[in-house]
Write a protein that holds these residues in place. Structure first.
Motif, short mmCIF file in Angstrom:
data_model
loop_
_atom_site.label_atom_id
_atom_site.label_comp_id
_atom_site.label_asym_id
_atom_site.label_seq_id
_atom_site.Cartn_x
_atom_site.Cartn_y
_atom_site.Cartn_z
N GLY A 1 0.91 -1.18 0.02
CA GLY A 1 -0.07 0.09 0.07
C GLY A 1 0.91 1.19 -0.03
O GLY A 1 0.64 2.29 -0.76
N LEU A 2 1.86 1.16 0.90
CA LEU A 2 2.65 2.53 1.22
C LEU A 2 3.55 2.74 -0.52
O LEU A 2 3.50 3.70 -1.02
CB LEU A 2 3.79 2.29 1.71
CG LEU A 2 3.16 2.21 3.40
CD1 LEU A 2 4.29 1.79 4.41
CD2 LEU A 2 2.81 3.82 3.88
N TYR A 3 4.11 1.70 -1.13
CA TYR A 3 4.66 1.61 -2.36
C TYR A 3 3.80 1.99 -3.44
O TYR A 3 4.08 2.89 -4.16
CB TYR A 3 5.25 0.12 -2.69
CG TYR A 3 6.00 -0.20 -3.96
CD1 TYR A 3 7.22 0.43 -4.32
CD2 TYR A 3 5.32 -0.94 -4.88
CE1 TYR A 3 7.69 0.21 -5.56
CE2 TYR A 3 5.58 -0.96 -6.23
CZ TYR A 3 6.94 -0.51 -6.44
OH TYR A 3 7.38 -0.57 -7.48
N ASP A 4 2.66 1.59 -3.41
CA ASP A 4 1.63 2.04 -4.57
C ASP A 4 1.50 3.23 -4.51
O ASP A 4 1.47 4.10 -5.73
CB ASP A 4 0.26 1.19 -4.51
CG ASP A 4 0.47 -0.23 -5.02
OD1 ASP A 4 1.40 -0.69 -5.44
OD2 ASP A 4 -0.61 -1.05 -4.30
N ASP A 5 1.70 3.94 -3.56
CA ASP A 5 1.39 5.38 -3.52
C ASP A 5 2.73 6.17 -4.05
O ASP A 5 2.64 7.48 -4.62
CB ASP A 5 1.23 6.09 -2.00
CG ASP A 5 -0.06 6.13 -1.44
OD1 ASP A 5 -1.00 5.60 -2.40
OD2 ASP A 5 -0.34 6.62 -0.48
N ILE A 6 3.79 5.75 -4.02
CA ILE A 6 5.07 6.31 -4.33
C ILE A 6 5.75 5.83 -5.78
O ILE A 6 6.73 6.28 -6.03
CB ILE A 6 6.02 6.60 -3.32
CG1 ILE A 6 6.26 5.04 -2.56
CG2 ILE A 6 5.55 7.59 -2.11
CD1 ILE A 6 7.65 4.57 -3.24
N ARG A 7 5.31 4.52 -6.13
CA ARG A 7 6.10 3.89 -7.27
C ARG A 7 6.05 4.62 -8.22
O ARG A 7 7.09 4.47 -9.10
CB ARG A 7 5.48 2.48 -7.61
CG ARG A 7 3.94 2.65 -8.14
CD ARG A 7 3.57 1.40 -8.24
NE ARG A 7 4.25 0.60 -9.25
CZ ARG A 7 3.90 -0.55 -9.31
NH1 ARG A 7 3.00 -1.57 -8.72
NH2 ARG A 7 4.78 -1.49 -10.22
N ALA B 1 7.13 7.93 3.32
CA ALA B 1 7.38 7.13 2.22
C ALA B 1 7.60 8.37 1.03
O ALA B 1 8.59 8.08 0.05
CB ALA B 1 6.30 6.30 1.74
N HIS B 2 6.74 9.39 0.97
CA HIS B 2 6.91 10.46 0.00
C HIS B 2 8.30 11.17 0.40
O HIS B 2 8.97 11.36 -0.73
CB HIS B 2 5.55 11.14 0.03
CG HIS B 2 5.55 12.24 -1.17
ND1 HIS B 2 6.27 13.41 -1.31
CD2 HIS B 2 5.05 12.03 -2.21
CE1 HIS B 2 6.07 13.93 -2.24
NE2 HIS B 2 5.23 13.29 -3.03
N GLU B 3 8.50 11.26 1.69
CA GLU B 3 9.84 12.17 1.86
C GLU B 3 11.01 11.21 1.30
O GLU B 3 11.98 12.06 0.86
CB GLU B 3 9.86 12.38 3.38
CG GLU B 3 8.90 13.51 3.96
CD GLU B 3 9.40 14.91 3.32
OE1 GLU B 3 9.39 15.29 2.41
OE2 GLU B 3 9.91 15.65 4.30
#
Lengths: 466, 466, 466
Positions: B20-26, B452-454
């Motif tokens: 879920g975290l990865y999908d946001d920033i991939r 994750a974005h940072e």
């Protein structure tokens, strides 16, 4: 606000195993054999001042992180050694802290603070810019109430015994006052003679002279100096001390002929020691302390490896202990050999070793503690007093030193409200480790609860004679 | 061919959290602040030559592993410095590579290569002896098409900005050509002055003289030499540079009196420095560079700790950068003290530290970066630019330095096609780490996406002023 | 008593994956290329003496842990070098051992012992004070039966080949006796010349002279000394040796001009070497041994980094190898350079490196072995021959050195009954590691079984030419 299963393994069956172990020991009393709380708190039992002075200004874990991101230490109220101004408005400091609270994400300080906010002050929302004032008012209000005074918190924290640390020349007046007060809390001192052992410490000769006045021994002579140590140790024992503590740059020990040691002492008194000679003298004194431990039973703690006061400008402006102590590589194998050759095989001696250099855990400390009867491994210290630090400690020491050469947990803190949080972290991490051993067939299921109890309570009581 | 959930934790709930975290920033754009791609590629936009010259011959990660199992570097087409022959037939090199592809099992190179084969070239079968020719033909065919030219790949890779690295005396002609071309890709340079700072580098005095000609300053004098650096830094800034980079054997810094520094410089120009003096001069120049950074805003990157050109016969036959650079223990605490005492408390300075000695992460680098305003931790570098290396980096630095004293990811590569793969590995490992913190109660669920974005985008943009 | 899934990951799907890999290789024969079993056992095939002499008295892992908690080595029957008394009653020793068995919780010794008790002796209850006598009687009874004699156990353990280690001057009589017996077990020797290479070893000059008598070469000269080594190596090869082994304090190598080496040798013979010169001589001999390996094909093993006989009183009372060898930091990068510059690029040479300093795994050893054709990484050794030690080895070396620069497992033990247990631990940990790579997309499912076979059987056979 706090995950009830925090720090447990994630796999459900393993998590259940860890939680089961933890539930058995979570409510055991806190035994805190090494720390830096102020005995005056317990002697006078006055309210703590404002929230900033409780949580921010004295906590170098907190202010060093804010400093690293450009916040001035003066704006955080850190007192100056050079007489310059520093913020004194608690609310302004607290707001600045709250604005930067996100910097502590992923750190043990965040865990300790949230735990304190929740368990000590009943708070259920996260600290941040929006909640800064609410927090300040709430905590300030609590602090004004009797149930938040030091003795009340001591009791509420379920502390069985707590050790403070005093210099060898301290008069222990606050400990006397506690004892005379009739309060049933058990606050003991520990003998910290760095100021009369380290020739490079400011005031060394004066401290040694003072120790002479305090004891009636002629501390201008080597023999009198040693006798004065014996007398001060005895005095500290009157106030509950069961240990001495030594914070040296290295773990170096020496076992010089007494005539050489005496000559070195004279040089130290004259302020004429080279850096190498000062180091040798400190090393000699560790062995002398170990010999005295064989006489009087005090446990010897060695805390080596910090390069103190790394920044000259910070030292000039703020003085010592301002977060600018940085670890470096620390040798134990050659360093401890003189002491160990002298007294290392004595099972009636306990020497507890700490490190700020994790590379020594598996390579040096576990092999040493796994064979010498006098040696025990202190828990993860300072920058390693954290979930990952504790996990690595167990993973890197247990296979060679086992569990029984370790000594339970030290909180090593002056942040009083964090003490339950710190012990709770250690208990959780240890239970997670034990559960993992059980789930991977490295420990029988019936052995784990016994070990959980030992790691939490049994080992520290026995190692420190508490 | 690629597991969609690769590098995520295995436990299902935790894996979901990480995914879920990865999908946001991939799909965030790639910001590559430090690397070694050739600006000429983007200037001329010519097709890459054959598959072997793209994937094998220039990639020291790949050819060093084959070399370790007895494959001759000449058979892999590695060009010789001594004029001797080396294989030039791309297909033969490729077949040799394919026959040994299994040697890369368990390495990051395998991950990067498979990712490149699949995502860049649309390949869905594994490289091996059976598929070698098919692979070669397929990739060669792709390379002949316009959509595989450097600028097209830059755009397809979703690169927002990429930094190359040029020597201080480079004329930056390719960067000029890129700028003049009107292409909208952002390719910036970085100031790498090792050749005019390191007295032990071949051609040092000549390089310094050239810098004098380029700038009009008298680089035979210490003052003129420093001014020439200022001028070259300004020139590099014209071509987008936001950083300087320094690859020194150690992290040693010095802050000598200027007269001493000037004398040392004269000795360096005469080729008369001892090894110790050369090291001192390099150390002095790091502090001078830091002072110039305070003037012009360039970020200072320090890459210490490689023992270069370990094999004399390989150096004689092939020259530098042939996989024979080996790390060694690296001190930071004493080494950085002169620079930090000079400028370390300045929040308007950024010094990014890299290491090839993981023992320094928790012991030295995190404690230093966790207190000095100017310091930041570079991502895991070189041999540590790998899933396990990245995991250890987070585990060993976060608790003391937090997340905000790190600077996102560097791909640090000349292997252009591997850039998306490398950033993808970092994004996955960081999301796995964040998910673990959330699942173990060390981070709130709403904080993880922001972090994750940072880690992917925010920190690198701010740290490098990009 | 033993968890069938011990040492596998806990997550169910991952555990299944690991178990599947393990089931494929669990019954592969044991190849033991490096160890310290006594060839006399296999030569004479006499019953082992009592349980204490099998499990306690010779096992320094066991008695060092009991010693660390205050049990006297004399009470454990450890023989004295000074002629003093030591317990000889096996049952009393065993009871003492059983009373302290809990000290081994969490250690690999506990795993090995439980495995031996269960698999070798069919025991299904835990050792402790209550079961001590039952255990003693049961094991003693077993030992009296023919199926517990050394050759029978060798066969039952499914050993394909086992190497012992003998000094260069050993007459190899037991190996001769084994060969002459017609028994089909394969017991080979290994060439361990420390006693004729280390000028600081007691008896060095005498050993060199003896080697002269044994070979007919004039070992008073450098050339004759080297020839004598050649002759002894050839003699050892007659008894199956495929390797030499070198236990040095450091990994230092030298490649001095022969005249200098000859002069140093003369000084060594006269007992006139300084500590530095002795170290240089040992280092020179590693390079000489490597050159001989190029002639005769013996694999060169380097075991550096133990600080031997740390305790003077223990050395005086009990002698060498009593658990008081402590590791320390070990450099490989500068140390191995002379040897590697001389012969490091030769693919027909195999040099296997071991370490007691884990910090060198990722920083030095993997980068070196990942590029030099002659180098291979030995398995985790001594204090690291454990589940956590093996896991860290794979995590820290695989990404840079891959799998194919490793050489399978060494049990390195004189504890015969523990050999199947030790190999089983390695197999389980390796399968757990491979399963993790598969489950996290770092290895294809069809590659893992092949690698499991290589790590268990293929690599060791090829690396050691067995």
């Amino acid at each position: 606000m706090l995950d009830q299963d925090r720090l447990f393994p994630v796999e459900p069956a393993l998590r259940d195993l860890a939680r089961g172990l933890y539930d058995d020991i979570r409510d055991l009393p806190i035994v805190s054999p090494h720390g830096h709380t102020d005995p005056r708190w317990f002697a006078e039992d006055q309210p703590f001042p404002d929230p900033a002075q409780l949580f921010v200004t004295p906590d170098h874990y907190v202010f060093r992180m804010l400093c690293s991101q450009g916040v001035a230490l003066t704006d955080l109220g850190v007192p100056r050694a050079d007489g310059g101004p520093s913020e004194t408005d608690g609310r302004r400091i607290w707001r600045l802290f709250a604005r930067h609270y996100h910097l502590l994400r992923g750190t043990p300080s965040r865990l300790w603070l949230d735990h304190s906010f929740h368990h000590v002050f009943g708070i259920d929302r996260r600290l941040g810019p929006d909640t800064a004032d609410w927090y300040y008012d709430h905590i300030a209000d609590c602090l004004s109430r009797p149930e938040f005074r030091p003795r009340a918190l001591y009791e509420r924290f379920n502390i069985e015994v707590i050790a403070t640390t005093e210099p060898a020349t301290d008069d222990l007046r606050w400990h006397r006052m506690i004892r005379d007060s009739g309060w049933r809390g058990r606050v003991v001192t520990a003998y910290r003679p760095d100021g009369v052992i380290d020739p490079e410490m400011a005031g060394f000769a004066g401290n040694v002279a003072l120790m002479g006045q305090q004891t009636g021994f002629d501390t201008a002579t080597w023999a009198g100096y040693l006798d004065a140590h014996r007398a001060r140790r005895a005095y500290f024992k009157e106030f509950g001390a069961t240990s001495s503590d030594h914070g040296h740059p290295s773990a170096r020990t020496e076992d010089l002929p007494q005539a050489e040691a005496a000559a070195l002492f004279q040089k130290a008194l004259r302020g004429a020691c080279s850096a190498g000679e000062a180091d040798a003298f400190r090393g000699q004194m560790l062995t002398e302390m170990a010999r005295m431990s064989l006489e009087d039973g005090l446990v010897l703690q060695i805390h080596p490896g910090a390069r103190r006061n790394h920044s000259d400008p910070v030292m000039a402006m703020f003085g010592r202990d301002k977060g600018f102590d940085i670890p470096g590589p620390t040798d134990y194998v050659a360093a401890l050999r003189p002491l160990l050759n002298a007294v290392g095989m004595r099972p009636d001696l306990t020497v507890i070793l700490f490190t700020l250099d994790e590379t020594s855990y598996a390579r040096e400390l576990a092999p040493l503690a796994g064979v010498y009867p006098c040696l025990r491994l202190g828990p993860p210290w300072w920058f390693y007093d954290s979930p990952e630090g504790m996990r690595r400690f167990r993973e890197m020491t247990t296979e060679t030193a086992g569990f029984y050469n370790t000594v339970g947990f030290n909180d090593d803190t002056r942040a009083f409200c964090s003490i339950p949080a710190r012990h709770d972290v250690a208990r959780r991490v240890d239970c997670a480790f034990l559960a993992t051993l059980v789930a991977t067939g490295r420990l029988d299921a019936d052995e784990a609860p016994e070990l959980a109890h030992e790691l939490t309570y049994g080992l520290v009581k026995r190692a420190y004679n508490l």
